[in-house]
Each structure stands twice: as structure tokens, then as C-alpha cells.
Write a protein that holds these residues in place. Structure first.
Motif, PDB file in Angstrom:
ATOM      1  N   ALA A 222       0.794  -1.195   0.046  1.00  0.00           N
ATOM      2  CA  ALA A 222      -0.046  -0.053   0.132  1.00  0.00           C
ATOM      3  C   ALA A 222       1.047   1.112  -0.158  1.00  0.00           C
ATOM      4  O   ALA A 222       1.831   1.329   0.758  1.00  0.00           O
ATOM      5  CB  ALA A 222      -0.892  -0.063   1.220  1.00  0.00           C
ATOM      6  N   PRO A 223       0.550   2.202  -0.844  1.00  0.00           N
ATOM      7  CA  PRO A 223       1.214   3.518  -0.773  1.00  0.00           C
ATOM      8  C   PRO A 223       0.426   4.570   0.229  1.00  0.00           C
ATOM      9  O   PRO A 223      -0.861   4.320   0.166  1.00  0.00           O
ATOM     10  CB  PRO A 223       1.104   4.320  -2.131  1.00  0.00           C
ATOM     11  N   TYR A 224       1.140   5.007   1.086  1.00  0.00           N
ATOM     12  CA  TYR A 224       0.592   5.981   2.083  1.00  0.00           C
ATOM     13  C   TYR A 224       0.692   7.520   1.675  1.00  0.00           C
ATOM     14  O   TYR A 224       1.784   7.950   1.866  1.00  0.00           O
ATOM     15  CB  TYR A 224       1.211   5.680   3.378  1.00  0.00           C
ATOM     16  N   ALA A 225      -0.244   7.951   0.953  1.00  0.00           N
ATOM     17  CA  ALA A 225      -0.318   9.413   0.656  1.00  0.00           C
ATOM     18  C   ALA A 225      -1.004  10.193   1.523  1.00  0.00           C
ATOM     19  O   ALA A 225      -2.149  10.161   1.945  1.00  0.00           O
ATOM     20  CB  ALA A 225      -1.289   9.425  -0.477  1.00  0.00           C
ATOM     21  N   ILE A 226       0.194  10.914   2.259  1.00  0.00           N
ATOM     22  CA  ILE A 226      -0.079  11.700   3.514  1.00  0.00           C
ATOM     23  C   ILE A 226      -0.248  13.373   3.218  1.00  0.00           C
ATOM     24  O   ILE A 226       0.980  13.806   2.418  1.00  0.00           O
ATOM     25  CB  ILE A 226       1.096  11.584   4.577  1.00  0.00           C
TER      26      ILE A 226
END
Length: 355
Positions: A222-226
């Protein structure tokens, strides 16, 4: 102290490996019938992890059994793992030592670990229940003066405490922090850690490792786009420091490689996604989820016993044992998901590891 270790002192190949992300099994404890260290089998476990392709070892952590401290085994266990690894392989390995207790104890353990060739200390904060964020950060800053640190979000079911976003923001800002193992078994809490690292602008220094044995594949792909600065910054969990990976480690190395490749190429197939619940099903059996994780360590020992790496399921705490029905569950998942096991690999090499 003059012998204090900064993360820039970590050998470059080891630091690169840590930051790229790797497989770090949480090293179990092999005990003799007299409840001392079974040196031959303890050494065999270390050799197994190295030959399976693991990129590191975590020793003196939950899976090693925190009770080694009460039995005066901490230094001996760390020394044996480090010496065995160095004698068996000359490739880079990330050595992580568990650090527990209040500041005096954690500092003493960091000094022992550093002297034995460990590169980072995994900070358990279980002894800081009811402490303030300020108190816990002060403690971490003191220990970080001794050696590089891995943060550790341990799930409350096995003794961890809730750690808020603000703690992780401030912890990630400590210069000598190199990684964080996230093991709250909780999506919301995991996100608090990732957001904290992003808020501290520490994503290039602090590498995220999953310890969420119930969500390994999902964490790794999963990419975590913060949100930050009016846009988004993407963080990824690059490796795993897992009790689950203390068994079936060759398969875990292959799984990690597949997840990292999918992440790098931004191509996640349905087959890969399907592995997520399969791995979680295996973990439910290994960690005895049905009985509140009471047999988590014993479950891993049972797999190693069946493979011949251990000769029995032995734990220092009388309360650590297989739960009723757990052995049958382990048999079920091993039969159902043979592609997630490595029995043939172990059988081919067991005699050599035990020599």
C-alpha cells in the motif's frame, strides 16, 4: 559516552539494506530441557534465517521472550546470535536488539547490544504505561544517545501501550532514529505512525517496517499518501520485522520480494492481493488469535519443532503454551497454503545447520 553509536556509524551496506527494506525475523529462543539455552539449536535457527535469505535478525524481542532478562540470559542470547551470524555469513545483515524497561535498564541493554555488534535497538515502551508523551520522548532521547533506534508499536494484547500521533511525530524527529516497527495490529494506529513520520519530515531517515503480522501483504504493497504542504507525500512500508517470519522464512523472503517488486512497478495483481488473507489466516493459527494470542510464541515454536529446528515447545513463562486446538489449526493452514511454507527447504538443510 565516547563509545556512543550514531546511525552514520552503521556500515554503509547494512544501512543501505535497512533503508531499502528487508526481511528481519524476530529470533526465537531455543531452550534445553533444563531451561537453559540450547546452543546447538539456537545457532541452527540463526543459520536457517541467513540461508533462507533474511536481511537481518531481531534478538531479545517479544518472540525471543522478554523473560530472558529475568533469567539472566539477555547478553548470552544476543552474543550467540551475533557471533553465529558473523561466523556463518559475510553478507550484510541488519542486527536489531530489543531494549525494554525504564531508562536505566534500556541504556544498559543498549550498551550491551552495541558492544556485541548490533546496529539498532528496538524500543519497547511497555514499562511506560500511564506516562506522558513528554516522559516517553525524554526516555527515547536518552537511549538514542547510545545507539540508533527502531521505534516499536507493540499491540496492547501482548503488553504494548497506545501511542498517539504526537508521540510518533516527536519520536521520528529524534536524529538517531532509523526505523519504526509498526505492530499495533490496528489500521488507525498504524496510520498514526505513518502520519507522524511525514509530519516530522523524517521519511528519508526513518524506514517503516511492518510488524502487523495480521496484515503483512497489505502493509507492503500500500502507498500511504499523506497530506503535507498543500499536497501529498507518499510513504511506503519497505520491510518487515515480524514474529510471523520466524517460521517459513524462505517463503517470507520470496513474498517480500514479490511485494516490493509490485510496489516499485505500481502493478498489484489479484493473485498478490489474494495472498493477504491467506497469510493472515496462517498468522491466526500461529499467533493463537482465537485465544487472545496466549499461544503466540508457542505457535511459532510448534512449527519449528515439526521441522526439526527445535526438539520441543519450551517457553520460560509457564503461561506460554499451545492452546487447545491450536496445533490442529497450524496443521490446517500448513496443508491449505503449502506455498507459504518452507518445509522442503528446511529438510534439505537441517543436518548442516545442526552440525
Amino acid at each position: 559516552m565516547t563509545n556512543a553509536m550514531h546511525f552514520t556509524d552503521i556500515p554503509a551496506p547494512v544501512l543501505t539494506l535497512l533503508r531499502e527494506g528487508t526481511v528481519i525475523p524476530a529470533h526465537p529462543l531455543a531452550l534445553s530441557p533444563a531451561m537453559g539455552i540450547d546452543t546447538k539449536r539456537q545457532r541452527a535457527l540463526t543459520r536457517y534465517y541467513i540461508d533462507a535469505g533474511a536481511g537481518g535478525l531481531a534478538v531479545g524481542v517479544h518472540t525471543t521472550q522478554f523473560e530472558i532478562r529475568e533469567h539472566g540470559l539477555y547478553e548470552d542470547v544476543l552474543a550467540l546470535a551475533s557471533e553465529s551470524a558473523d561466523a556463518w555469513s559475510d553478507r550484510p545483515l541488519v542486527k536489531v536488539a530489543g531494549l525494554v524497561g525504564r531508562t536505566r535498564q534500556a541504556v544498559a541493554e543498549a550498551q550491551i547490544a552495541r558492544s556485541l555488534g548490533y546496529h539498532a535497538g528496538l524500543m519497547s515502551l511497555a514499562a511506560w504505561k500511564d506516562a506522558s508523551v513528554d516522559e516517553m520522548i525524554d526516555h527515547c532521547e536518552v537511549v538514542a544517545r547510545e545507539m540508533p533506534l527502531f521505534g516499536f508499536y507493540l499491540q496492547p494484547a501482548v503488553g504494548g501501550i497506545a501511542l498517539p500521533f504526537e508521540f510518533w511525530r516527536r519520536f521520528a524527529a529524534i536524529e538517531n532514529v532509523v526505523g519504526i516497527k509498526m505492530a499495533p495490529f490496528n489500521r488507525y494506529a498504524t496510520l498514526d505512525v505513518v502520519r507522524g513520520v511525514a509530519a516530522a519530515r523524517a521519511e528519508d531517515r526513518v524506514t517503516l517496517y511492518t510488524g502487523n503480522d495480521d496484515h503483512i501483504v497489505g502493509d507492503l504493497i500500500a502507498p500511504y499518501a499523506i497530506a503535507r504542504d498543500g499536497g501529498f507525500v507518499t510513504l511506503r512500508i519497505r520491510g518487515g520485522l515480524l514474529g510471523h517470519w520466524s517460521v517459513w522464512t524462505e517463503a517470507a523472503v520470496a513474498l517480500h520480494a514479490r511485494c516490493r517488486a509490485a510496489s516499485a512497478e505500481s502493478v498489484v495483481t489479484a493473485d498478490l492481493l489474494a495472498l493477504d488473507p491467506q497469510v493472515t489466516d496462517c498468522n491466526a493459527a500461529l499467533f493463537d488469535v482465537a485465544n487472545g494470542f496466549k499461544g503466540a510464541i508457542a505457535g511459532c515454536h510448534e512449527v519449528l519443532r515439526r521441522q526439526g529446528l527445535l526438539d520441543a515447545v519450551r517457553c520460560l513463562s509457564p503461561g506460554e503454551r499451545l492452546s487447545p486446538g491450536q496445533a490442529d489449526e497450524i496443521s490446517r493452514v500448513a496443508t491449505t497454503y503449502p506455498h507459504l511454507t518452507d518445509d522442503e527447504f528446511v529438510a534439505r538443510n537441517l543436518e548442516r545447520w545442526l552440525a
